[in-house]
Design a protein around this motif. Structure first.
Motif, PDB file in Angstrom:
ATOM      1  N   GLY A 117       0.815  -1.198   0.000  1.00 22.63           N
ATOM      2  CA  GLY A 117       0.000   0.000   0.000  1.00 22.63           C
ATOM      3  C   GLY A 117       0.856   1.258   0.000  1.00 22.63           C
ATOM      4  O   GLY A 117       2.078   1.205   0.128  1.00 22.63           O
ATOM      5  N   LEU A 253      -4.551  -0.944   2.994  1.00 26.09           N
ATOM      6  CA  LEU A 253      -5.310   0.230   2.571  1.00 26.09           C
ATOM      7  C   LEU A 253      -5.362   1.270   3.693  1.00 26.09           C
ATOM      8  O   LEU A 253      -5.682   0.927   4.838  1.00 26.09           O
ATOM      9  CB  LEU A 253      -6.742  -0.162   2.199  1.00 26.09           C
ATOM     10  CG  LEU A 253      -6.910  -1.147   1.039  1.00 26.09           C
ATOM     11  CD1 LEU A 253      -8.382  -1.502   0.880  1.00 26.09           C
ATOM     12  CD2 LEU A 253      -6.356  -0.560  -0.252  1.00 26.09           C
ATOM     13  N   GLU A 255      -7.646   3.288   4.165  1.00 35.53           N
ATOM     14  CA  GLU A 255      -9.032   3.318   4.639  1.00 35.53           C
ATOM     15  C   GLU A 255      -9.271   2.306   5.751  1.00 35.53           C
ATOM     16  O   GLU A 255     -10.121   2.530   6.628  1.00 35.53           O
ATOM     17  CB  GLU A 255      -9.998   3.044   3.471  1.00 35.53           C
ATOM     18  CG  GLU A 255     -10.020   4.123   2.394  1.00 35.53           C
ATOM     19  CD  GLU A 255      -8.868   4.010   1.412  1.00 35.53           C
ATOM     20  OE1 GLU A 255      -8.753   4.899   0.536  1.00 35.53           O
ATOM     21  OE2 GLU A 255      -8.092   3.031   1.499  1.00 35.53           O
TER      22      GLU A 255
END
Length: 281
Positions: A117, A253, A255
């Motif tokens: 990521g 991620l 998020e």
């Protein structure tokens, strides 16, 4: 604590607080396989214990089912919504308005792992990883968080965090920040209508002193010194740091990291709201 409960399991009082924030369809969908309360217990176990999903204990729902719920909640922003609802409840019970009028912004750089990521190198902190840009109210409760590569300067990260937030928090007028956000002042005033007040020590940036003949220069204190207002966000980072999954950024991620932060803050608020009102302070 009963021997068959984990410290992270929701008590009946805590479940009564948070269960109202999940829709009936979520309850029905979870109950076809596993009770939704136990699914949330599984998420909290991962968050507080810092374990991998595949290390879920056998007396909790299977890790695949728990992770599927977490992924769904990450995509629809569920834990951010839960955090917002609990924060407003807590502020109201403290005798404050649901919407804050002032806030504090700060960032925290953390190392990442081999999960992959986006990431970057923070030359100031000498950390390769990501930054958690965080806006908190004067109680220290999270209003908004954005995770991005650590090489992004706080001015750019602050814009990423604050853009559009005047629509979500229309009552905010003042935001306290450190010197890294100095360049945000004009942008925040023009775009959000917010005043950013940079809080710093009186000696910050001082290169020398104009002294009268025979006058001694003021002594600059050594070591760490707490700054008014700035400590609020630092305390929030300390609260979040009790959750081992947040000791580093283990997520592929950004998020997912944001979701864990909202979940951690929600769990803190649930514990507060489950206490009798006399114990809220």
């Amino acid at each position: 604590m009963p021997p068959d409960r984990y410290p992270t399991d929701l008590t009946d009082q805590e479940w009564a607080v948070v269960s109202k924030l999940f829709t009936k369809s979520e309850h029905r969908g979870a109950q076809r396989k596993h009770d939704l309360r136990r699914v949330i217990d599984g998420c909290l176990y991962v968050l507080r214990g810092g374990i991998a999903w595949r290390m879920m204990p056998h007396d909790l729902p299977p890790w695949t089912d728990v992770y599927d719920h977490f992924r769904r909640w990450r995509k629809n922003g569920k834990w951010e919504q839960v955090n917002a609802a609990l924060r407003e409840q807590y502020r109201t019970r403290r005798g404050r308005k649901a919407q804050p009028t002032a806030a504090a912004i700060d960032s925290q750089s953390v190392k990442t792992t081999e999960s992959g990521g986006p990431r970057g190198y923070d030359g100031g902190k000498k950390i390769s990883g990501r930054k958690r840009q965080t806006l908190v109210d004067t109680e220290g409760d999270v209003l908004k968080v954005r995770v991005h590569p650590a090489d992004l300067h706080d001015k750019a990260g602050g814009i990423l965090l604050l853009s559009g937030l005047h629509l979500w928090f229309p009552a905010i007028q003042l935001v306290w920040a450190d010197t890294h956000y100095q360049g945000l002042k004009t942008w925040a005033k023009d775009r959000l209508g917010w005043t950013i007040e940079v809080v710093k020590h009186w000696w910050t940036g001082v290169q020398g002193f104009w002294l009268a003949p025979g006058q001694e220069p003021p002594e600059i204190p050594k070591g760490f010194h707490v700054l008014p207002r700035r400590w609020v966000a630092e305390r929030t980072f300390a609260w979040l740091g009790r959750h081992r999954r947040l000791s580093k950024d283990y997520e592929r991620l950004p998020e997912s990291e944001e979701t864990f932060i909202y979940m951690a803050m929600s769990h803190i608020l649930v514990k507060r709201l489950a206490r009798p009102p006399s114990h809220l302070h």
